[in-house]
Each structure stands twice: as structure tokens, then as C-alpha cells.
Scaffold this motif. Structure first.
Motif, PDB file in Angstrom:
ATOM      1  N   LYS A   1      40.492  38.596  48.272  1.00 34.37           N
ATOM      2  CA  LYS A   1      39.445  39.839  48.107  1.00 34.37           C
ATOM      3  C   LYS A   1      39.850  40.923  48.801  1.00 34.37           C
ATOM      4  O   LYS A   1      40.199  40.830  50.088  1.00 34.37           O
ATOM      5  CB  LYS A   1      38.081  39.484  48.427  1.00 34.37           C
ATOM      6  CG  LYS A   1      37.486  38.273  47.580  1.00 34.37           C
ATOM      7  CD  LYS A   1      36.047  38.177  48.128  1.00 34.37           C
ATOM      8  CE  LYS A   1      35.160  37.366  47.146  1.00 34.37           C
ATOM      9  NZ  LYS A   1      34.050  37.165  47.578  1.00 34.37           N
TER      10      LYS A   1
ATOM     11  N   SER B   1      48.165  32.840  45.213  1.00 32.40           N
ATOM     12  CA  SER B   1      46.831  32.621  45.897  1.00 32.40           C
ATOM     13  C   SER B   1      45.976  33.802  45.777  1.00 32.40           C
ATOM     14  O   SER B   1      46.386  34.981  45.015  1.00 32.40           O
ATOM     15  CB  SER B   1      46.905  32.695  47.331  1.00 32.40           C
ATOM     16  OG  SER B   1      47.486  33.713  47.842  1.00 32.40           O
ATOM     17  N   LEU B   2      44.715  34.042  45.756  1.00 29.15           N
ATOM     18  CA  LEU B   2      43.594  34.808  45.506  1.00 29.15           C
ATOM     19  C   LEU B   2      43.250  35.638  46.698  1.00 29.15           C
ATOM     20  O   LEU B   2      43.071  35.120  47.830  1.00 29.15           O
ATOM     21  CB  LEU B   2      42.395  34.386  44.673  1.00 29.15           C
ATOM     22  CG  LEU B   2      42.882  33.683  43.313  1.00 29.15           C
ATOM     23  CD1 LEU B   2      41.534  33.112  42.784  1.00 29.15           C
ATOM     24  CD2 LEU B   2      43.328  34.878  42.339  1.00 29.15           C
TER      25      LEU B   2
ATOM     26  N   GLU C   1      45.692  38.737  42.790  1.00 30.97           N
ATOM     27  CA  GLU C   1      46.430  37.431  42.877  1.00 30.97           C
ATOM     28  C   GLU C   1      47.936  37.673  43.421  1.00 30.97           C
ATOM     29  O   GLU C   1      48.711  38.649  43.055  1.00 30.97           O
ATOM     30  CB  GLU C   1      46.859  36.967  41.368  1.00 30.97           C
ATOM     31  CG  GLU C   1      47.343  35.493  41.325  1.00 30.97           C
ATOM     32  CD  GLU C   1      47.719  35.088  39.914  1.00 30.97           C
ATOM     33  OE1 GLU C   1      47.741  35.997  39.012  1.00 30.97           O
ATOM     34  OE2 GLU C   1      47.649  33.799  39.855  1.00 30.97           O
TER      35      GLU C   1
ATOM     36  N   ILE D   1      39.904  41.945  43.305  1.00 37.28           N
ATOM     37  CA  ILE D   1      40.600  40.647  43.462  1.00 37.28           C
ATOM     38  C   ILE D   1      41.795  40.597  43.148  1.00 37.28           C
ATOM     39  O   ILE D   1      42.500  41.187  41.971  1.00 37.28           O
ATOM     40  CB  ILE D   1      39.852  39.614  42.486  1.00 37.28           C
ATOM     41  CG1 ILE D   1      38.342  39.417  43.227  1.00 37.28           C
ATOM     42  CG2 ILE D   1      40.469  38.238  42.882  1.00 37.28           C
ATOM     43  CD1 ILE D   1      37.431  38.848  42.266  1.00 37.28           C
TER      44      ILE D   1
ATOM     45  N   ALA E   1      46.312  42.861  40.341  1.00 36.17           N
ATOM     46  CA  ALA E   1      44.640  43.063  40.287  1.00 36.17           C
ATOM     47  C   ALA E   1      44.200  42.149  38.888  1.00 36.17           C
ATOM     48  O   ALA E   1      44.480  42.706  37.696  1.00 36.17           O
ATOM     49  CB  ALA E   1      44.447  44.490  40.284  1.00 36.17           C
ATOM     50  N   VAL E   2      43.387  41.245  39.313  1.00 35.05           N
ATOM     51  CA  VAL E   2      42.904  40.421  38.023  1.00 35.05           C
ATOM     52  C   VAL E   2      41.639  40.345  37.893  1.00 35.05           C
ATOM     53  O   VAL E   2      40.986  40.118  36.948  1.00 35.05           O
ATOM     54  CB  VAL E   2      43.522  38.987  38.450  1.00 35.05           C
ATOM     55  CG1 VAL E   2      44.952  38.590  38.399  1.00 35.05           C
ATOM     56  CG2 VAL E   2      42.851  38.442  39.861  1.00 35.05           C
ATOM     57  N   GLY E   3      40.668  41.185  38.827  1.00 34.91           N
ATOM     58  CA  GLY E   3      39.414  41.391  38.458  1.00 34.91           C
ATOM     59  C   GLY E   3      38.527  42.291  39.645  1.00 34.91           C
ATOM     60  O   GLY E   3      39.437  42.573  40.582  1.00 34.91           O
ATOM     61  N   ILE E   4      37.385  42.592  39.441  1.00 34.57           N
ATOM     62  CA  ILE E   4      36.363  42.755  40.372  1.00 34.57           C
ATOM     63  C   ILE E   4      35.299  42.006  40.551  1.00 34.57           C
ATOM     64  O   ILE E   4      34.930  41.353  39.522  1.00 34.57           O
ATOM     65  CB  ILE E   4      36.005  44.458  40.295  1.00 34.57           C
ATOM     66  CG1 ILE E   4      35.276  44.418  39.130  1.00 34.57           C
ATOM     67  CG2 ILE E   4      36.997  45.209  40.625  1.00 34.57           C
ATOM     68  CD1 ILE E   4      34.222  45.756  39.281  1.00 34.57           C
ATOM     69  N   SER E   5      34.567  41.668  41.509  1.00 35.76           N
ATOM     70  CA  SER E   5      33.433  40.630  41.916  1.00 35.76           C
ATOM     71  C   SER E   5      32.297  41.667  41.631  1.00 35.76           C
ATOM     72  O   SER E   5      32.346  42.984  41.390  1.00 35.76           O
ATOM     73  CB  SER E   5      33.467  39.932  43.411  1.00 35.76           C
ATOM     74  OG  SER E   5      33.047  41.322  44.085  1.00 35.76           O
TER      75      SER E   5
END
Lengths: 326, 326
Positions: free
Chosen positions: B313, B310-311, B305, B303, B293-297
Motif C-alpha cells: 500500500k 508481493s503487494l 504489485e 496498491i 499499480a494494480v488498484g486503489i483502496s
């Protein structure tokens, strides 16, 4: 070495006169040598009072990053145990590389009071007038070459933590390598790695902090986005404590990093990040990408959500934050 | 109403006897009515001492989430200004929907001491024994329907902030809607929206906090990943202050949210997140995805990886954190 012992003696007898006998016997030098050492300390900016009967008394220590001041009560194990100090160099990163080639041990620090041609990323010039902290750390980590750029993040966290803890300001990190106060740059980091084949030989990490720098004297174009701690706090900041605190924080984080504990460091970076959550424009060679910064990967790669909702990885580039776009 | 005035009077004359005359005149009731009200307060758990000469004295307030206790010094403008309290309901979210359909104003709170069939996400049952905080907030925000799920994040930040500020524990958020202490779940949030066409009518946000709950009494499968504040702190926690603090924090964040100030809320969520930086497995209908888990939009989308770099959602799903995978 005698200077270090003389200063140590002064500090143990704070604000008091120390007799010539005590100083010469402690430092293992003659009376004549003592006079010379006191004179050279005065030349370095120490204010020392002398009395024919009582001996010498230290009145004021200069606000300079002198090695024996930094090392006096430094609690690190290897960072800063060897310090090379210069009043002026072309670039501390260049000096560091030369010393690293000659075998300087891990943790060696190069500090200059000013740099003639300090370097920023992408070949940019970095203004380094006196009053700032211009230093480079030599590292010899046992990591794959591909992980060397992560040292920029490790260093960024160490600087940001140090400034936050020492100065109580709104400190944050702009991806990939700027430390900001509010939205203004106060520190840059330049990591350079040397490899032989696939083997990482050494890494030099340059850290430039606008400590007691007069930003007003910068060219107008630089002045706009820059600040210094002196400007933010409206006073001169003692550099020695800041550098010591940085060294301790850096050593702790670097140890975690080389032991593979990257997760917590990345999360600290994310918490300190002013980029994540901003709408950004990243200038790369030949092209510009725009989007909402939504995260960074464990390789330190920035993740953008484009206006069409797609995700894109950005490995490097010059990043500009836009506000209020969300 | 008379009960509220009687309790208020007790509080202004802390630990002292209040005469019958004062109480009847303040509450505008007769002597017989006063006796009845005192009796019903005792039934609710208040310990009240009576003296033929001196009147009545409040000795102890029950640790229950009674509306007049919560509202006594509540500083919100609309959250909790109307409170519906039940000793037991099927589900506070269901009661909230009924009340919302009948026109209950924004900020109305439904609180139950226990729920017969509390609901979790994806139709799961949520155990709601007495001792917990089981409440639902009715909201009527002027936002697009698509933004309603963000209220889960807003509420998560409000709960996590409240627990952190009141209890000094390692509080964090697991995407999308669990509040954790360490890695154990202490609170769940269930947001349900009602729309007529594209028009958002109302949103009910259910919040279940394992406050003074005996987790040991949970079935073994649930016990493992769950905790309560009582268990973490090894004592009963006064619920009224916690609920009041939550209401104040929630109202502030909700105002920011409806005024379009989402950036800061998302960044608070990111800082509180225990998911970002973890290797996770997300179970969705019919499939499972795994990644870092590398982030949230800004839509609250997770998000990941993937192992191939590849990424991806992830809009929703059941998220499991893996440790030490990095």
C-alpha cells in the motif's frame, strides 16, 4: 458450397426473384441439384418462394447461427474462417479439443444450437437450451502456459464490448469469467488449455451467451441470478450479427494480447469490471474469503482489502458481490 | 449589484441597444451612476458601444472569470453562490483559509487571475500566471477527519469529467492528484484540512487548471511534463463555462460523497485513472518504491504489485508513470 453461392446470389438481388439459369450457372450445378439445394435450405429454416416463370426469391433467413450466414460478410482474418456447426453436441469445448488434437487451425469455431452437457467452471453444469450462443474457439498462441488463463479476461472484454456496442445495456464483468447485465449473469466463459510438458499446445475458449433463451424455463435456483438478452430487450436478437461482431472484437484483442499489449486489455477489463469496488465473498476449496475488491493484477489475480486493512491475492474461486457494504 | 443587473439586461436583449431609461430603472440608479458603472465595466474588459439616441450595447464580454459572469446562469445550490474574486493573491488556498476562519459558508469560492506563490503538494511552488483557473473551494463536510483526503479524489473526478465533457480530449487522472491530458499535467489539486482536536472544521480544496496558459513560457523543467487546454486545442477556451460546468459536476459528486455514496465515485476515479495499469515509481520521504499499480483502496490508497509479486500500500508520494514495462 453451392448453398453458399445460392444464398450470396439471393443477397445481391435483394427481395427480387433470381432465375434458375442464373442460380445454376453461378453455383455450377444442374437443375435437379438446384431443386435439392433449395429444399435443404428450406429444411434449415429459409423461407424461399418459387415461381415457374421467375425462379426463386429469398423471403426470410432463419435466426440461426449457420456457418455460411456468419461467414457471408465476416471481416476477420482467422477467427471463424473455419466453422463447425452442430444442432446438438455434448459440449462444444469437448468437440473443440478433439478437433484441436486432429490439427484444426487457429481460429476454428465450434458452434452448437444446444448442448446436452454444457460445462461451467469447477465441473458445474451449464444449461444450454436452443436460442443461446454456444461456441468454442480453438487457439494456438505462442505464450507461456502460465498466461493461458488471461485468455478468459481477453474473451470477457470482447464479449462485454460486443454486448455493449450491439445492445446498449449496462454490461459489466464479474471476476473472473462472467458477463453481467446489471447484476445478472448473461454469459460464461470456460478456458481450457492443453500442454505437453511446459509447452502450450492449444487453448479452447468456450463462450456461452444467453441470447434468445427463455430464462423463465430455468430451474428456480439458476433463474434468480440469470438473464438473457431476449429478456432484457424484450425481443428476439439476430444472433449472426452478434457473433460476427464478437469475432471481430475478439480477433483484435487476441492480436494485441499475443503481441504483448496486455496493459490496455487489462485496463479495459478494469473499466468494465463490476467486481472492483464491490465487497465480495470468494468461495474457494475449503475456505471463504471476504473483502473489498480493490484491483486486479497483471496476471488477472483479484486483490482484496480485508476488513483489517491487509491485502490478499485471490487466484480463483466463486465470487459473490455484496452491495452497499462500503 | 448594479453591474450585475446592467449585464443581465444586456443579455436579455442580445446584440441590441438598451436605452438609458431601461438600464437606470432596472438597476435602480441615476444617469450619472449608470455612466460610472459602464465605465468600470469597460475597465474590466467589456466592450460596450454607446449611442446618444439608442443607449448602450454590449459588444464583447472579456474571457475572464468574473463572479457575475459565473453566477449569471449557474445552476448549483451552494457551490459558487458566494465568489471572492481577486486579480492577484499570494495563494487562493491561503485566502480561503482566512475566510473559512471568519465563517465563510460552505461552497464559497475564491478565484484569482494569478497567484504570486501558488502552492503544490509537498511545499512545491505552483506556477499560476494569468490565463489559468486558480480557485479554491471552502467545504464544511460532516465527515471524519480521516476521510478528508478523499476530497482530492472527488475533485479529481469532477475536473476530469468537466474537461472530458467540454473539450473532448484524452483526459485522465494520475494518482493522487494530477489531471493529465495524454501524459501531460494540466491540473493540480491541493486539499488542506483544518481540525480542532479530532473534529474537522473545514476543508479547502485548491484547483489549478492550465486553461489559457502559455506553457512555452514555463521554465524548461516544468514545460516538459505540462500542457494547457489552449495548447492542446490550439485556441483560447472560454473559462466561465468551464468553471460553471466544474461547479455543477463537483456539487453533484460532493453531495454523493457526503451522503456516503463513495463506491460509484471511486469507480469513476478508477475508470479515469492513468496510474492503474502503469508501472510506477513513487518517491516518498527518504525512499522510493517501484511496482505495477494494480488498484486503489476505498481510502484512496494506491496498491502496488512489486516485482516479487508481493503487494504494497502506498499512502502518498510523488508518482511517476513508466510506459511499456509490462
Amino acid at each position: 458450397m453451392p448453398q453458399k453461392q445460392i444464398l450470396k446470389k439471393f443477397r445481391t438481388q435483394k427481395d427480387e426473384y433470381v432465375s434458375r439459369d442464373q442460380l445454376t450457372s453461378d453455383a455450377g450445378i444442374s437443375d435437379t441439384q438446384l431443386k435439392d439445394e433449395i429444399l435443404s435450405l428450406k429444411k434449415e429454416g429459409y423461407i424461399i418462394d418459387s415461381s415457374p416463370e421467375l425462379g426463386y426469391r429469398l423471403i426470410k433467413t432463419p435466426n440461426r447461427l449457420l456457418p455460411y450466414e456468419i461467414q457471408l460478410d465476416l471481416t476477420t482474418n482467422f477467427i471463424g474462417q473455419e466453422i463447425h456447426h452442430y444442432s446438438e453436441v455434448d459440449s462444444t469445448n469437448e468437440v473443440a479439443k478433439e478437433l484441436a488434437e486432429k490439427g484444426a487451425p487457429e481460429g476454428t469455431i465450434i458452434i452448437a444450437e444446444s448442448q446436452r452437457s454444457g460445462k461451467g467452471r469447477r465441473g458445474k453444469k451449464w444449461l444450454s437450451p436452443s436460442g443461446g450462443v454456444w461456441m468454442t474457439i480453438i487457439l494456438r498462441p505462442d505464450i507461456p502456459l502460465s498466461q493461458a488463463p488471461l485468455l478468459t479476461l481477453v474473451t470477457g472484454v470482447a464479449v462485454a464490448e460486443t454486448l455493449a456496442q450491439d445492445c446498449n445495456l449496462d454490461v459489466g464483468i464479474k471476476w473472473p469469467n462472467d458477463i453481467l447485465i446489471g447484476e445478472k449473469k448473461v454469459c460464461g466463459i470456460l478456458t481450457e488449455a492443453s500442454a505437453r510438458g511446459k509447452e502450450l499446445e492449444y487453448v479452447v475458449v468456450g463462450v456461452g451467451i444467453d441470447l434468445n433463451v427463455d430464462v423463465e424455463a430455468f430451474p428456480p435456483k439458476l433463474r434468480e441470478g440469470a438473464t438473457s438478452l431476449k429478456r432484457e430487450l424484450d425481443k428476439e436478437i439476430p444472433g449472426v450479427k452478434l457473433v460476427q461482431d464478437f469475432m471481430v472484437n475478439f480477433e483484435n484483442l487476441y492480436n494485441e494480447f499475443t503481441q504483448g499489449q496486455l496493459t490496455e486489455i487489462l485496463n479495459q477489463w478494469r473499466r468494465l469490471s463490476k467486481t472492483i469496488g464491490s465487497y465480495v465473498e470468494v468461495h474457494q476449496k475449503g475456505r471463504t474469503v471476504r473483502g473489498e475488491a480493490v484491483g486486479i493484477s497483471k496476471e488477472g489475480i483479484l486483490i482484496l482489502e480485508m476488513d483489517d486493512g491487509s491485502l490478499q491475492k485471490v487466484i480463483s474461486g466463486e465470487c459473490i458481490h455484496y452491495k452497499g457494504k462500503l
